[in-house]
Design a protein around this motif. Structure first.
Motif, PDB file in Angstrom:
ATOM      1  N   THR A  91      15.408  44.623  81.226  1.00  0.00           N
ATOM      2  CA  THR A  91      14.120  45.205  80.865  1.00  0.00           C
ATOM      3  C   THR A  91      13.635  44.495  79.596  1.00  0.00           C
ATOM      4  OG1 THR A  91      15.171  46.853  79.465  1.00  0.00           O
ATOM      5  CG2 THR A  91      14.763  47.482  81.777  1.00  0.00           C
ATOM      6  N   ASP A  92      12.445  44.847  79.149  1.00  0.00           N
ATOM      7  CA  ASP A  92      11.964  44.312  77.867  1.00  0.00           C
ATOM      8  C   ASP A  92      12.927  44.685  76.749  1.00  0.00           C
ATOM      9  OD1 ASP A  92       9.733  43.182  79.053  1.00  0.00           O
ATOM     10  OD2 ASP A  92       8.396  44.848  78.510  1.00  0.00           O
ATOM     11  N   ALA A  93      13.429  45.919  76.781  1.00  0.00           N
ATOM     12  CA  ALA A  93      14.393  46.355  75.761  1.00  0.00           C
ATOM     13  C   ALA A  93      15.684  45.539  75.859  1.00  0.00           C
ATOM     14  CB  ALA A  93      14.701  47.841  75.908  1.00  0.00           C
ATOM     15  N   GLY A  94      16.125  45.262  77.079  1.00  0.00           N
ATOM     16  CA  GLY A  94      17.318  44.438  77.271  1.00  0.00           C
ATOM     17  C   GLY A  94      17.132  43.045  76.724  1.00  0.00           C
ATOM     18  N   ARG A  95      15.958  42.451  76.973  1.00  0.00           N
ATOM     19  CA  ARG A  95      15.670  41.117  76.429  1.00  0.00           C
ATOM     20  C   ARG A  95      15.566  41.161  74.905  1.00  0.00           C
ATOM     21  NH1 ARG A  95      12.959  40.937  81.220  1.00  0.00           N
ATOM     22  NH2 ARG A  95      11.016  41.680  80.348  1.00  0.00           N
ATOM     23  N   ASP A  96      14.988  42.228  74.367  1.00  0.00           N
ATOM     24  CA  ASP A  96      14.903  42.373  72.907  1.00  0.00           C
ATOM     25  C   ASP A  96      16.280  42.501  72.267  1.00  0.00           C
ATOM     26  OD1 ASP A  96      12.144  42.304  73.005  1.00  0.00           O
ATOM     27  OD2 ASP A  96      11.882  44.470  72.716  1.00  0.00           O
ATOM     28  N   PHE A  97      17.223  43.059  73.024  1.00  0.00           N
ATOM     29  CA  PHE A  97      18.573  43.287  72.514  1.00  0.00           C
ATOM     30  C   PHE A  97      19.424  42.024  72.492  1.00  0.00           C
ATOM     31  CE2 PHE A  97      22.895  45.311  73.203  1.00  0.00           C
ATOM     32  CZ  PHE A  97      23.028  45.699  71.882  1.00  0.00           C
ATOM     33  N   MET A  98      19.122  41.056  73.338  1.00  0.00           N
ATOM     34  CA  MET A  98      19.960  39.861  73.458  1.00  0.00           C
ATOM     35  C   MET A  98      20.081  39.067  72.158  1.00  0.00           C
ATOM     36  SD  MET A  98      21.348  40.270  76.301  1.00  0.00           S
ATOM     37  CE  MET A  98      22.315  38.776  76.253  1.00  0.00           C
ATOM     38  N   PRO A  99      19.028  38.891  71.358  1.00  0.00           N
ATOM     39  CA  PRO A  99      19.221  38.193  70.083  1.00  0.00           C
ATOM     40  C   PRO A  99      20.214  38.899  69.149  1.00  0.00           C
ATOM     41  CG  PRO A  99      16.897  38.240  70.646  1.00  0.00           C
ATOM     42  CD  PRO A  99      17.606  39.129  71.641  1.00  0.00           C
ATOM     43  N   VAL A 100      20.300  40.215  69.262  1.00  0.00           N
ATOM     44  CA  VAL A 100      21.281  40.964  68.469  1.00  0.00           C
ATOM     45  C   VAL A 100      22.693  40.584  68.910  1.00  0.00           C
ATOM     46  CG1 VAL A 100      22.151  43.272  67.905  1.00  0.00           C
ATOM     47  CG2 VAL A 100      19.682  42.873  68.103  1.00  0.00           C
ATOM     48  N   LEU A 101      22.908  40.518  70.221  1.00  0.00           N
ATOM     49  CA  LEU A 101      24.224  40.137  70.743  1.00  0.00           C
ATOM     50  C   LEU A 101      24.558  38.680  70.404  1.00  0.00           C
ATOM     51  CD1 LEU A 101      24.134  41.889  74.226  1.00  0.00           C
ATOM     52  CD2 LEU A 101      25.287  42.649  72.138  1.00  0.00           C
ATOM     53  N   ILE A 102      23.569  37.822  70.466  1.00  0.00           N
ATOM     54  CA  ILE A 102      23.788  36.412  70.109  1.00  0.00           C
ATOM     55  C   ILE A 102      24.107  36.290  68.626  1.00  0.00           C
ATOM     56  CG2 ILE A 102      22.645  34.159  69.947  1.00  0.00           C
ATOM     57  CD1 ILE A 102      21.212  35.019  72.644  1.00  0.00           C
ATOM     58  N   ALA A 103      23.443  37.086  67.789  1.00  0.00           N
ATOM     59  CA  ALA A 103      23.750  37.092  66.351  1.00  0.00           C
ATOM     60  C   ALA A 103      25.169  37.605  66.112  1.00  0.00           C
ATOM     61  CB  ALA A 103      22.737  37.946  65.601  1.00  0.00           C
ATOM     62  N   ALA A 104      25.599  38.599  66.888  1.00  0.00           N
ATOM     63  CA  ALA A 104      26.978  39.102  66.760  1.00  0.00           C
ATOM     64  C   ALA A 104      27.963  38.002  67.135  1.00  0.00           C
ATOM     65  CB  ALA A 104      27.175  40.330  67.645  1.00  0.00           C
ATOM     66  N   ARG A 105      27.636  37.227  68.145  1.00  0.00           N
ATOM     67  CA  ARG A 105      28.505  36.103  68.526  1.00  0.00           C
ATOM     68  C   ARG A 105      28.596  35.093  67.387  1.00  0.00           C
ATOM     69  NH1 ARG A 105      27.295  31.150  72.543  1.00  0.00           N
ATOM     70  NH2 ARG A 105      29.231  30.091  72.144  1.00  0.00           N
ATOM     71  N   ARG A 106      27.467  34.747  66.802  1.00  0.00           N
ATOM     72  CA  ARG A 106      27.467  33.787  65.677  1.00  0.00           C
ATOM     73  C   ARG A 106      28.274  34.328  64.504  1.00  0.00           C
ATOM     74  NH1 ARG A 106      21.481  32.964  66.719  1.00  0.00           N
ATOM     75  NH2 ARG A 106      21.487  31.289  68.236  1.00  0.00           N
ATOM     76  N   PHE A 107      28.121  35.604  64.232  1.00  0.00           N
ATOM     77  CA  PHE A 107      28.910  36.236  63.163  1.00  0.00           C
ATOM     78  C   PHE A 107      30.390  36.082  63.457  1.00  0.00           C
ATOM     79  CE2 PHE A 107      31.304  39.798  61.513  1.00  0.00           C
ATOM     80  CZ  PHE A 107      30.963  39.782  60.174  1.00  0.00           C
ATOM     81  N   SER A 108      30.790  36.366  64.684  1.00  0.00           N
ATOM     82  CA  SER A 108      32.195  36.257  65.081  1.00  0.00           C
ATOM     83  C   SER A 108      32.706  34.830  64.921  1.00  0.00           C
ATOM     84  CB  SER A 108      32.356  36.718  66.529  1.00  0.00           C
ATOM     85  OG  SER A 108      33.671  36.498  66.978  1.00  0.00           O
ATOM     86  N   GLU A 109      31.894  33.867  65.319  1.00  0.00           N
ATOM     87  CA  GLU A 109      32.306  32.454  65.201  1.00  0.00           C
ATOM     88  C   GLU A 109      32.492  32.048  63.731  1.00  0.00           C
ATOM     89  OE1 GLU A 109      30.079  30.771  69.211  1.00  0.00           O
ATOM     90  OE2 GLU A 109      29.052  30.630  67.281  1.00  0.00           O
ATOM     91  N   ARG A 110      31.648  32.562  62.856  1.00  0.00           N
ATOM     92  CA  ARG A 110      31.721  32.207  61.433  1.00  0.00           C
ATOM     93  C   ARG A 110      32.815  32.970  60.679  1.00  0.00           C
ATOM     94  NH1 ARG A 110      26.047  32.756  61.748  1.00  0.00           N
ATOM     95  NH2 ARG A 110      26.228  34.724  60.651  1.00  0.00           N
ATOM     96  N   HIS A 111      33.222  34.103  61.203  1.00  0.00           N
ATOM     97  CA  HIS A 111      34.177  34.964  60.495  1.00  0.00           C
ATOM     98  C   HIS A 111      35.442  35.196  61.294  1.00  0.00           C
ATOM     99  CE1 HIS A 111      30.295  35.729  58.582  1.00  0.00           C
ATOM    100  NE2 HIS A 111      30.992  35.931  57.499  1.00  0.00           N
ATOM    101  N   VAL A 112      36.010  34.125  61.753  1.00  0.00           N
ATOM    102  CA  VAL A 112      37.253  34.207  62.514  1.00  0.00           C
ATOM    103  C   VAL A 112      38.402  34.433  61.543  1.00  0.00           C
ATOM    104  CG1 VAL A 112      38.817  32.991  64.064  1.00  0.00           C
ATOM    105  CG2 VAL A 112      36.347  32.723  64.321  1.00  0.00           C
ATOM    106  N   ILE A 113      39.164  35.467  61.787  1.00  0.00           N
ATOM    107  CA  ILE A 113      40.312  35.798  60.956  1.00  0.00           C
ATOM    108  C   ILE A 113      41.535  35.161  61.554  1.00  0.00           C
ATOM    109  CG2 ILE A 113      41.737  37.680  60.065  1.00  0.00           C
ATOM    110  CD1 ILE A 113      39.196  39.424  60.195  1.00  0.00           C
ATOM    111  N   GLY A 114      42.350  34.549  60.724  1.00  0.00           N
ATOM    112  CA  GLY A 114      43.618  33.996  61.194  1.00  0.00           C
ATOM    113  C   GLY A 114      43.540  32.539  61.625  1.00  0.00           C
ATOM    114  N   ARG A 115      42.431  31.902  61.429  1.00  0.00           N
ATOM    115  CA  ARG A 115      42.342  30.476  61.772  1.00  0.00           C
ATOM    116  C   ARG A 115      42.619  29.618  60.576  1.00  0.00           C
ATOM    117  NH1 ARG A 115      37.504  28.714  65.737  1.00  0.00           N
ATOM    118  NH2 ARG A 115      38.069  29.980  67.472  1.00  0.00           N
TER     119      ARG A 115
END
Length: 115
Positions: A91-115
């Motif tokens: 939906t439009d809301a689902g598409r609006d939400f995807m940048p949030v999930l992509i930002a969470a992915r980028r956060f995870s990539e930048r803040h990897v613990i134990g590497r």
């Protein structure tokens, strides 16, 4: 911290309540893969989603799609044909939400613990 500042975070209309609601919307082993598949393709039939996600059962796929639809992130289109033809899309809301999930992915990539 002042009481007014705390109410921004806590309480039924605070940030914690809103974030908890969003996390509940995407909780479930297969909800994120479903959302990302529907982000990659404009619409998909159930059989294609199932094929693209080995290991998911038909029951769980149907359950997660219904929950995502109920939460307003996914729409279901029944073409009223036999054999049954149903497609799902964000939906439009689902598409609006995807940048949030992509930002969470980028956060995870930048803040990897134990590497």
């Amino acid at each position: 911290m002042e009481k007014d500042e705390r109410s921004v975070c806590l309480g039924p209309d605070g940030a914690v309540a809103h974030i908890t609601r969003v996390l509940n919307m995407i909780s479930g082993r297969w909800k994120l893969p479903i959302l990302f598949r529907l982000y990659a393709e404009p619409s998909m039939r159930t059989s294609r989603l199932k094929r693209d996600m080995p290991g998911i059962s038909q029951k769980v796929l149907t359950q997660h799609l219904r929950e995502l639809e109920s939460d307003g992130l996914v729409t279901r289109t029944d073409f009223g044909e036999l054999p049954l033809r149903v497609e799902y899309a964000l939906t439009d809301a689902g598409r609006d939400f995807m940048p949030v999930l992509i930002a969470a992915r980028r956060f995870s990539e930048r803040h990897v613990i134990g590497r």
